[in-house]
Design a protein around this motif. Structure first.
Motif, mmCIF file in Angstrom:
data_model
loop_
_atom_site.group_PDB
_atom_site.id
_atom_site.type_symbol
_atom_site.label_atom_id
_atom_site.label_comp_id
_atom_site.label_asym_id
_atom_site.label_seq_id
_atom_site.Cartn_x
_atom_site.Cartn_y
_atom_site.Cartn_z
ATOM 1 N N VAL A 241 10.253 -22.826 -8.568
ATOM 2 C CA VAL A 241 9.100 -22.674 -7.685
ATOM 3 C C VAL A 241 8.718 -21.196 -7.674
ATOM 4 N N TRP A 242 7.422 -20.919 -7.735
ATOM 5 C CA TRP A 242 6.952 -19.542 -7.622
ATOM 6 C C TRP A 242 5.756 -19.515 -6.676
ATOM 7 N N MET A 243 5.545 -18.385 -6.018
ATOM 8 C CA MET A 243 4.589 -18.351 -4.917
ATOM 9 C C MET A 243 4.217 -16.913 -4.561
ATOM 10 N N GLN A 244 3.121 -16.781 -3.830
ATOM 11 C CA GLN A 244 2.711 -15.553 -3.179
ATOM 12 C C GLN A 244 2.466 -15.858 -1.709
ATOM 13 N N ASP A 245 2.702 -14.856 -0.870
ATOM 14 C CA ASP A 245 2.477 -15.024 0.564
ATOM 15 C C ASP A 245 0.990 -14.836 0.840
ATOM 16 N N PRO A 246 0.266 -15.884 1.282
ATOM 17 C CA PRO A 246 -1.178 -15.738 1.530
ATOM 18 C C PRO A 246 -1.494 -14.849 2.727
ATOM 19 N N GLN A 247 -0.508 -14.652 3.598
ATOM 20 C CA GLN A 247 -0.686 -13.764 4.748
ATOM 21 C C GLN A 247 0.531 -12.841 4.836
ATOM 22 N N ALA A 248 0.686 -12.006 3.834
ATOM 23 C CA ALA A 248 1.862 -11.155 3.711
ATOM 24 C C ALA A 248 1.922 -10.121 4.824
ATOM 25 N N VAL A 249 3.145 -9.765 5.195
ATOM 26 C CA VAL A 249 3.384 -8.737 6.206
ATOM 27 C C VAL A 249 4.386 -7.735 5.636
ATOM 28 N N SER A 250 4.433 -6.560 6.257
ATOM 29 C CA SER A 250 5.346 -5.502 5.826
ATOM 30 C C SER A 250 6.792 -6.008 5.873
ATOM 31 N N GLY A 304 5.405 -13.558 5.844
ATOM 32 C CA GLY A 304 6.614 -12.765 5.732
ATOM 33 C C GLY A 304 7.907 -13.546 5.774
ATOM 34 N N SER A 305 7.839 -14.869 5.639
ATOM 35 C CA SER A 305 9.042 -15.698 5.676
ATOM 36 C C SER A 305 9.028 -16.685 4.513
ATOM 37 N N LEU A 306 10.224 -16.969 4.021
ATOM 38 C CA LEU A 306 10.416 -18.034 3.031
ATOM 39 C C LEU A 306 10.849 -19.292 3.765
ATOM 40 N N TYR A 307 10.154 -20.396 3.522
ATOM 41 C CA TYR A 307 10.493 -21.679 4.130
ATOM 42 C C TYR A 307 11.062 -22.583 3.036
#
Length: 479
Positions: A241-250, A304-307
């Motif tokens: 699985v690969w992904m980007q955070d659509p609402q990334a945080v610091s 900012g979290s991996l689920y």
């Protein structure tokens, strides 16, 4: 008597050697009187061995001492030949016990292999019968294009999830595009799923007018050809699985790309790349070791979290990337796991997490739903279920799914080169319908599909390859 005593004394004085070896014995005779005997060997008799006396006792003592020393040197312990025999018998018994134990273990292993062989033979026989049945089954005639508004043949009206009538016409036809139940991988150790693909009915979707700017939510209109970004390095990357955070945080930005290789008994490594270019070059800037192992390819990234789903359980975990620790965990109520209700390709894909414009979602099934797809919207902080929808589509009958703007879309095949997105379920209206949007599996084994709302793309993992698809969304159509 006096004369005899005098002769003895003279003998002692004349023979020094005899004096040194003189011996005196004392005993009682038959009448009870004391009798003394004094013996002095002559020069001739001094070489004869004696049969008793103190010297004999001393010699016996020395011989006993020599025997003890010899026993210690030869046997290592005291105890003589009997003790040595006992030790040898004990060693033989111990060796016999070890041999018997190893024989029992080999017997158990043989029985286990025989059971596995029997299971494999049964599966091969089932697959042979299924292949023969499919070969003998005539191909149905091709359906013409269905004009808009025309009801589907042999199908009743579409009902919401609360209805009792299943949409049997959607699962009545086996795969005719290359899929088969034998396309499973032994690395997952997943049993024969026996799936049926959804029957896709071709429907027309009105083209968007010129005023549309392809932003915001809407119905899925088309999926472009896949673009390959990277190929996995080894066998562990066949699925992933690969992904980007659509609402990334610091501390990580929106360009950060994350990847998990999903093959292995303890999948715990999360690789991070600064951007797509570094992903294509294979240079991770961050490698995190997750505290709990990952199950399958259903993970996602959000705020900012991996689920992800914990291995061999229905437990969902929120892993905070900033603190690198588990921020929340919760069991998904009644959800099947570890091969109970997977997608048709297998891979323990019982629980699929995804993110869209409306938040965090879980796609799964339960025994109460009898294998039908259940959609639940989750609280992204606590993982608590906010609301659920039960569809009429069997989860094992679809190859994969993704959610866009609160709508669930299902894929017909994971291996056919020219597959279709064949069904959509709208959580707003609790209704579903059959569609037919072309979708290409470029590398013939698609094990993961997720929507990225920031990029307006689908991310997929297709047989070692990380690919993406551009999307086009149109105006939402009234049902």
């Amino acid at each position: 008597m006096f004369l005899l005593l005098s002769l003895c004394v003279c003998g002692l004085l004349l023979g020094g050697d005899a004096q040194n070896r003189a011996a005196l014995w004392r005993r009682n005779d038959q009448s009870g009187q004391c009798q003394y005997t004094f013996t002095v060997p002559s020069p001739v008799e001094s070489s004869c061995p004696q049969s008793g006396g103190p010297e004999m006792e001393s010699l016996k003592a020395r011989l006993n001492l020599l025997e003890v020393l010899v026993s210690r040197l030869t046997g290592g312990e005291t105890g003589g030949p009997q003790a040595a025999g006992t030790r040898a018998q004990s060693d033989l018994q111990e060796a016999l016990n070890r041999a018997l134990g190893e024989r029992n273990l080999l017997q158990q292993e043989k029985e286990r292999l025989e059971r596995e062989l029997g299971t494999l033979q049964l599966r091969m026989e089932e697959m042979r019968r299924e292949t023969e049945r499919l070969r003998n089954r005539p191909c149905p005639p091709q359906s013409p294009m269905v004009p808009p508004g025309t009801p589907l043949q042999n199908s009743g009206p579409m009902r919401p999830a609360t209805g009792s009538s299943p949409m049997s016409h959607l699962v009545s036809r086996p795969n005719r595009q290359g899929d088969s139940s034998s396309l499973t991988d032994s690395a997952w150790q997943y049993r024969h799923p026996g799936f049926q693909e959804l029957k896709a009915a071709v429907t027309e979707i009105p083209a968007p007018d010129s005023s549309e700017d392809n932003t915001g939510c809407g119905d899925l209109i088309s999926v472009a050809d896949p673009v390959t970004h990277r190929r996995a390095d080894n066998i562990a990357g066949k699925y992933g699985v690969w992904m980007q955070d659509p609402q990334a945080v610091s501390p990580y930005g929106p360009d950060m790309v994350w990847r998990i290789d999903a093959i292995g008994s303890e999948v715990r490594q999360l690789f991070g790349y600064e951007d797509m270019e570094q992903l294509s070059k294979g240079f991770p800037s961050k490698v995190l070791l997750l505290p709990e192992p990952v199950e399958s390819t259903g993970a996602t990234m959000y705020r900012g979290s991996l689920y992800y789903q914990r291995r061999r359980s229905r437990t969902l975990i929120r892993y905070d990337l900033g603190s690198e620790s588990i921020a929340a965990r919760r069991d998904l109520p009644h959800a099947g796991f570890h091969g109970q209700y997977p997608y048709s390709w297998g891979g323990y894909t019982d629980i699929d997490l995804s993110v869209d414009e409306q938040g965090l979602w879980a796609v799964y099934s339960t025994s109460k739903a009898k294998g039908a797809i259940v959609i639940s919207q989750l609280d992204p902080h606590s993982l608590e279920v906010r609301r659920s929808w039960e569809t009429n589509i069997r989860k094992t009958s679809v190859a994969n799914s993704f959610i866009i703007c609160g709508k669930l879309y299902t894929l017909s095949s994971y291996a056919a080169a020219n597959a279709t997105i064949n069904y959509v379920y709208d959580t707003t209206t609790s209704q579903g319908k059959a569609i037919a949007i072309p979708f290409k599996n470029k590398y013939f084994y698609n094990c993961m599909i997720d929507y990225n709302m920031a990029q307006r793309k689908l991310f997929a993992w297709d047989n070692y390859h990380l690919v993406s698809y551009d999307l086009r969304l149109g105006r939402t159509q009234a049902n």
